[in-house]
Design a protein around this motif. Structure first.
Motif, PDB file in Angstrom:
ATOM      1  N   PRO A 229      11.530   6.663  -7.958  1.00 48.44           N
ATOM      2  CA  PRO A 229      10.591   5.985  -7.069  1.00 48.44           C
ATOM      3  C   PRO A 229      10.986   4.519  -6.884  1.00 48.44           C
ATOM      4  N   SER A 230      10.689   3.984  -5.733  1.00 51.77           N
ATOM      5  CA  SER A 230      11.016   2.597  -5.447  1.00 51.77           C
ATOM      6  C   SER A 230      10.294   1.664  -6.404  1.00 51.77           C
ATOM      7  N   THR A 231      10.966   0.573  -6.784  1.00 54.30           N
ATOM      8  CA  THR A 231      10.342  -0.427  -7.651  1.00 54.30           C
ATOM      9  C   THR A 231       9.330  -1.274  -6.893  1.00 54.30           C
ATOM     10  N   ALA A 232       9.181  -1.036  -5.587  1.00 58.03           N
ATOM     11  CA  ALA A 232       8.185  -1.773  -4.805  1.00 58.03           C
ATOM     12  C   ALA A 232       6.768  -1.409  -5.223  1.00 58.03           C
ATOM     13  N   GLY A 233       6.596  -0.325  -5.921  1.00 59.35           N
ATOM     14  CA  GLY A 233       5.291   0.049  -6.426  1.00 59.35           C
ATOM     15  C   GLY A 233       4.580   1.045  -5.532  1.00 59.35           C
ATOM     16  N   VAL A 234       3.398   1.430  -5.970  1.00 56.05           N
ATOM     17  CA  VAL A 234       2.596   2.409  -5.252  1.00 56.05           C
ATOM     18  C   VAL A 234       1.864   1.719  -4.110  1.00 56.05           C
ATOM     19  N   GLY A 235       1.944   2.301  -2.916  1.00 52.40           N
ATOM     20  CA  GLY A 235       1.324   1.696  -1.749  1.00 52.40           C
ATOM     21  C   GLY A 235      -0.079   2.230  -1.514  1.00 52.40           C
ATOM     22  N   HIS A 236      -1.104   1.422  -1.846  1.00 51.53           N
ATOM     23  CA  HIS A 236      -2.500   1.804  -1.597  1.00 51.53           C
ATOM     24  C   HIS A 236      -2.923   1.267  -0.245  1.00 51.53           C
ATOM     25  N   THR A 237      -3.547   2.102   0.575  1.00 53.81           N
ATOM     26  CA  THR A 237      -4.126   1.595   1.817  1.00 53.81           C
ATOM     27  C   THR A 237      -5.643   1.677   1.797  1.00 53.81           C
ATOM     28  N   GLY A 238      -6.208   2.738   1.249  1.00 53.56           N
ATOM     29  CA  GLY A 238      -7.658   2.816   1.238  1.00 53.56           C
ATOM     30  C   GLY A 238      -8.153   4.134   0.701  1.00 53.56           C
ATOM     31  N   TYR A 239      -9.425   4.407   0.983  1.00 59.62           N
ATOM     32  CA  TYR A 239     -10.075   5.625   0.536  1.00 59.62           C
ATOM     33  C   TYR A 239     -10.567   6.399   1.762  1.00 59.62           C
TER      34      TYR A 239
END
Length: 246
Positions: A229-239
Protein backbone atom coordinates in the motif's frame (compact mmCIF):
# COMPACT_ATOMS: atom_id res chain seq x y z
CA UNK A 1 -29.17 13.58 -23.30
CA UNK A 2 -26.78 15.52 -25.51
CA UNK A 3 -23.18 16.42 -24.89
CA UNK A 4 -22.66 20.17 -24.59
CA UNK A 5 -18.88 19.91 -24.26
CA UNK A 6 -16.03 17.59 -25.20
CA UNK A 7 -12.64 16.76 -23.78
CA UNK A 8 -9.71 17.65 -26.05
CA UNK A 9 -6.58 15.69 -25.20
CA UNK A 10 -2.92 15.93 -26.24
CA UNK A 11 -0.51 13.83 -24.16
CA UNK A 12 -0.96 15.17 -20.59
CA UNK A 13 -3.02 18.18 -21.68
CA UNK A 14 -6.82 18.13 -21.29
CA UNK A 15 -9.23 20.94 -22.09
CA UNK A 16 -13.01 20.96 -21.68
CA UNK A 17 -14.32 22.84 -24.73
CA UNK A 18 -17.62 23.35 -26.51
CA UNK A 19 -18.49 23.29 -30.23
CA UNK A 20 -17.65 26.65 -31.80
CA UNK A 21 -15.27 27.63 -29.00
CA UNK A 22 -11.82 29.10 -29.65
CA UNK A 23 -9.16 28.49 -27.03
CA UNK A 24 -5.55 29.65 -26.95
CA UNK A 25 -2.71 27.51 -25.59
CA UNK A 26 1.08 27.53 -25.85
CA UNK A 27 0.62 24.68 -28.36
CA UNK A 28 -1.46 26.92 -30.58
CA UNK A 29 -5.04 28.11 -30.90
CA UNK A 30 -7.73 25.41 -30.80
CA UNK A 31 -10.72 26.25 -32.98
CA UNK A 32 -13.47 23.71 -32.20
CA UNK A 33 -15.84 23.12 -35.16
CA UNK A 34 -19.58 23.42 -34.60
CA UNK A 35 -20.04 19.84 -35.87
CA UNK A 36 -17.29 18.33 -33.74
CA UNK A 37 -17.77 14.72 -32.61
CA UNK A 38 -16.00 12.27 -30.34
CA UNK A 39 -13.17 10.56 -32.22
CA UNK A 40 -12.28 13.60 -34.31
CA UNK A 41 -8.79 15.07 -34.39
CA UNK A 42 -8.35 18.84 -34.25
CA UNK A 43 -5.13 20.64 -35.13
CA UNK A 44 -4.12 23.90 -33.51
CA UNK A 45 -2.92 26.69 -35.81
CA UNK A 46 0.62 25.48 -34.99
CA UNK A 47 -0.17 21.92 -36.10
CA UNK A 48 -0.50 20.21 -32.71
CA UNK A 49 -3.15 17.48 -32.80
CA UNK A 50 -5.79 17.11 -30.09
CA UNK A 51 -8.05 14.05 -29.83
CA UNK A 52 -11.73 14.74 -29.17
CA UNK A 53 -13.27 12.54 -26.49
CA UNK A 54 -16.78 12.23 -25.10
CA UNK A 55 -17.07 13.27 -21.48
CA UNK A 56 -17.12 10.51 -18.90
CA UNK A 57 -18.04 10.80 -15.23
CA UNK A 58 -14.48 11.25 -13.90
CA UNK A 59 -13.93 14.03 -16.46
CA UNK A 60 -16.80 15.95 -14.87
CA UNK A 61 -15.10 15.66 -11.47
CA UNK A 62 -11.83 16.89 -12.92
CA UNK A 63 -13.11 19.76 -15.06
CA UNK A 64 -16.46 21.18 -13.91
CA UNK A 65 -16.33 24.50 -12.06
CA UNK A 66 -16.23 23.92 -8.32
CA UNK A 67 -18.00 25.72 -5.50
CA UNK A 68 -16.53 23.56 -2.77
CA UNK A 69 -15.36 20.01 -2.24
CA UNK A 70 -17.42 17.85 -4.63
CA UNK A 71 -18.39 14.26 -3.93
CA UNK A 72 -15.62 11.91 -5.01
CA UNK A 73 -16.29 9.46 -7.87
CA UNK A 74 -15.78 6.52 -5.50
CA UNK A 75 -18.53 7.88 -3.24
CA UNK A 76 -20.81 8.46 -6.22
CA UNK A 77 -20.22 4.83 -7.18
CA UNK A 78 -21.31 3.66 -3.73
CA UNK A 79 -24.48 5.76 -3.94
CA UNK A 80 -25.37 4.30 -7.34
CA UNK A 81 -24.46 0.76 -6.31
CA UNK A 82 -26.32 0.76 -3.00
CA UNK A 83 -29.48 2.50 -4.23
CA UNK A 84 -29.65 0.81 -7.63
CA UNK A 85 -30.63 4.11 -9.26
CA UNK A 86 -31.49 3.60 -12.93
CA UNK A 87 -32.89 5.31 -16.00
CA UNK A 88 -36.30 6.81 -15.37
CA UNK A 89 -35.96 6.92 -11.58
CA UNK A 90 -37.08 10.09 -9.82
CA UNK A 91 -34.32 11.35 -7.53
CA UNK A 92 -34.64 14.09 -4.91
CA UNK A 93 -31.32 15.59 -3.80
CA UNK A 94 -30.30 18.27 -1.31
CA UNK A 95 -26.93 20.00 -1.15
CA UNK A 96 -26.18 20.29 -4.87
CA UNK A 97 -22.83 22.06 -4.52
CA UNK A 98 -20.79 21.61 -7.68
CA UNK A 99 -23.37 19.09 -8.89
CA UNK A 100 -21.12 16.07 -9.44
CA UNK A 101 -23.62 13.57 -8.02
CA UNK A 102 -26.54 15.14 -9.92
CA UNK A 103 -24.55 15.10 -13.16
CA UNK A 104 -23.65 11.43 -12.76
CA UNK A 105 -27.28 10.51 -12.07
CA UNK A 106 -28.50 12.64 -14.95
CA UNK A 107 -26.09 10.90 -17.30
CA UNK A 108 -27.70 7.63 -16.16
CA UNK A 109 -31.02 9.12 -17.37
CA UNK A 110 -32.48 9.54 -13.89
CA UNK A 111 -34.78 12.53 -13.40
CA UNK A 112 -33.10 14.62 -10.69
CA UNK A 113 -34.55 17.47 -8.65
CA UNK A 114 -31.79 19.02 -6.55
CA UNK A 115 -31.88 21.87 -4.02
CA UNK A 116 -28.99 24.24 -3.31
CA UNK A 117 -29.36 26.92 -0.64
CA UNK A 118 -26.66 29.29 -1.97
CA UNK A 119 -27.97 31.17 -5.06
CA UNK A 120 -24.48 31.61 -6.52
CA UNK A 121 -23.66 27.93 -6.06
CA UNK A 122 -26.98 27.00 -7.66
CA UNK A 123 -26.19 29.13 -10.72
CA UNK A 124 -22.78 27.47 -11.10
CA UNK A 125 -24.45 24.06 -10.79
CA UNK A 126 -26.94 24.93 -13.55
CA UNK A 127 -24.08 25.89 -15.85
CA UNK A 128 -22.26 22.68 -14.92
CA UNK A 129 -25.35 20.66 -15.84
CA UNK A 130 -25.45 22.40 -19.22
CA UNK A 131 -21.77 21.69 -19.85
CA UNK A 132 -22.31 18.07 -18.80
CA UNK A 133 -25.23 17.80 -21.20
CA UNK A 134 -27.83 16.93 -18.54
CA UNK A 135 -29.91 20.10 -18.22
CA UNK A 136 -32.96 18.13 -19.38
CA UNK A 137 -32.42 15.50 -16.68
CA UNK A 138 -31.40 17.72 -13.74
CA UNK A 139 -33.56 20.51 -12.29
CA UNK A 140 -31.39 22.69 -10.03
CA UNK A 141 -33.58 24.65 -7.62
CA UNK A 142 -32.45 27.40 -5.29
CA UNK A 143 -33.67 26.91 -1.74
CA UNK A 144 -33.74 24.81 1.42
CA UNK A 145 -35.38 21.43 0.85
CA UNK A 146 -36.77 21.45 4.41
CA UNK A 147 -39.08 24.28 3.35
CA UNK A 148 -40.53 22.21 0.48
CA UNK A 149 -40.98 18.78 2.06
CA UNK A 150 -44.71 19.25 2.64
CA UNK A 151 -45.47 20.01 -1.01
CA UNK A 152 -43.11 17.34 -2.33
CA UNK A 153 -44.58 14.73 0.03
CA UNK A 154 -47.96 15.25 -1.63
CA UNK A 155 -46.58 14.09 -4.98
CA UNK A 156 -46.05 10.61 -6.40
CA UNK A 157 -42.91 9.98 -4.37
CA UNK A 158 -39.25 9.60 -5.28
CA UNK A 159 -37.33 6.42 -5.96
CA UNK A 160 -34.14 7.73 -4.36
CA UNK A 161 -33.40 10.52 -1.85
CA UNK A 162 -29.78 11.72 -1.63
CA UNK A 163 -28.60 14.20 0.99
CA UNK A 164 -25.26 16.03 1.30
CA UNK A 165 -26.26 18.93 3.51
CA UNK A 166 -25.92 20.02 7.14
CA UNK A 167 -29.65 19.61 7.81
CA UNK A 168 -29.75 16.07 6.42
CA UNK A 169 -31.08 14.56 9.68
CA UNK A 170 -34.11 16.87 9.55
CA UNK A 171 -34.90 15.79 5.99
CA UNK A 172 -34.10 12.12 6.67
CA UNK A 173 -36.69 12.16 9.46
CA UNK A 174 -39.34 12.57 6.77
CA UNK A 175 -37.86 10.18 4.23
CA UNK A 176 -40.85 7.85 4.61
CA UNK A 177 -43.08 10.66 3.28
CA UNK A 178 -40.82 11.43 0.32
CA UNK A 179 -39.90 7.95 -0.89
CA UNK A 180 -42.00 5.39 -2.71
CA UNK A 181 -42.29 1.95 -1.05
CA UNK A 182 -38.94 0.24 -1.56
CA UNK A 183 -37.21 3.54 -2.27
CA UNK A 184 -33.70 4.25 -0.98
CA UNK A 185 -32.12 7.02 1.07
CA UNK A 186 -28.42 7.90 0.89
CA UNK A 187 -26.86 10.45 3.26
CA UNK A 188 -23.28 11.67 2.83
CA UNK A 189 -21.35 13.55 5.51
CA UNK A 190 -17.65 14.06 6.26
CA UNK A 191 -18.48 13.94 9.99
CA UNK A 192 -19.51 10.96 12.07
CA UNK A 193 -21.68 13.03 14.44
CA UNK A 194 -23.97 14.17 11.61
CA UNK A 195 -24.12 10.61 10.31
CA UNK A 196 -25.14 9.34 13.76
CA UNK A 197 -27.90 11.95 13.91
CA UNK A 198 -29.14 10.89 10.47
CA UNK A 199 -29.15 7.23 11.55
CA UNK A 200 -31.30 8.09 14.57
CA UNK A 201 -33.66 10.07 12.31
CA UNK A 202 -34.22 7.25 9.81
CA UNK A 203 -34.85 4.76 12.60
CA UNK A 204 -37.54 7.06 13.97
CA UNK A 205 -38.98 7.37 10.45
CA UNK A 206 -39.37 3.60 10.27
CA UNK A 207 -36.85 2.95 7.49
CA UNK A 208 -35.09 -0.40 7.35
CA UNK A 209 -31.91 -1.97 5.90
CA UNK A 210 -29.90 0.80 7.58
CA UNK A 211 -26.19 0.59 6.82
CA UNK A 212 -23.37 3.05 7.47
CA UNK A 213 -20.03 2.94 5.67
CA UNK A 214 -16.83 4.91 6.04
CA UNK A 215 -15.47 5.48 2.55
CA UNK A 216 -11.75 4.88 2.50
CA UNK A 217 -9.29 3.69 -0.11
CA UNK A 218 -5.64 2.68 -0.20
CA UNK A 219 -3.62 3.17 -3.36
CA UNK A 220 -1.16 0.40 -4.20
CA UNK A 221 2.49 0.92 -5.16
CA UNK A 222 4.19 -1.61 -7.46
CA UNK A 223 7.98 -1.77 -7.91
CA UNK A 224 10.75 -4.26 -8.63
CA UNK A 225 11.16 -4.74 -4.89
CA UNK A 226 7.54 -5.73 -4.35
CA UNK A 227 4.00 -4.49 -3.91
CA UNK A 228 2.58 -2.62 -0.96
CA UNK A 229 0.00 0.00 0.00
CA UNK A 230 1.11 3.55 -0.67
CA UNK A 231 2.84 5.35 2.21
CA UNK A 232 0.49 8.28 1.52
CA UNK A 233 -1.90 6.66 3.97
CA UNK A 234 -5.56 5.77 3.97
CA UNK A 235 -7.76 8.24 2.11
CA UNK A 236 -10.90 9.11 4.12
CA UNK A 237 -13.56 11.18 2.40
CA UNK A 238 -16.65 10.70 4.54
CA UNK A 239 -19.48 8.52 5.75
CA UNK A 240 -22.38 7.18 3.73
CA UNK A 241 -25.61 6.12 5.37
CA UNK A 242 -28.08 4.00 3.39
CA UNK A 243 -31.63 3.06 4.34
CA UNK A 244 -34.80 1.87 2.62
CA UNK A 245 -38.49 2.56 2.99
CA UNK A 246 -40.36 -0.70 3.64
Amino acid sequence: MTDAAYLLVHEDREYLLEPGEEFGTDLGVIDVPEDVAAGDTIETHLGTEFEVRELRGPDLFDHLERTGAPMMPRDVGLVIGHTGVKAGDRVLDAGTGTGILSAYLGRDDAEVTTYEQDPEFAEVARENMRVAGVSDQVDVRTGDLTEHVDELAEGDGFDVLTLDTANAPEIAARADELLVPGGFLAVYSPFVEATHDAADAVKEAGLTEIETLETIQREMDFSDRGSRPSTAGVGHTGYLLFARRP
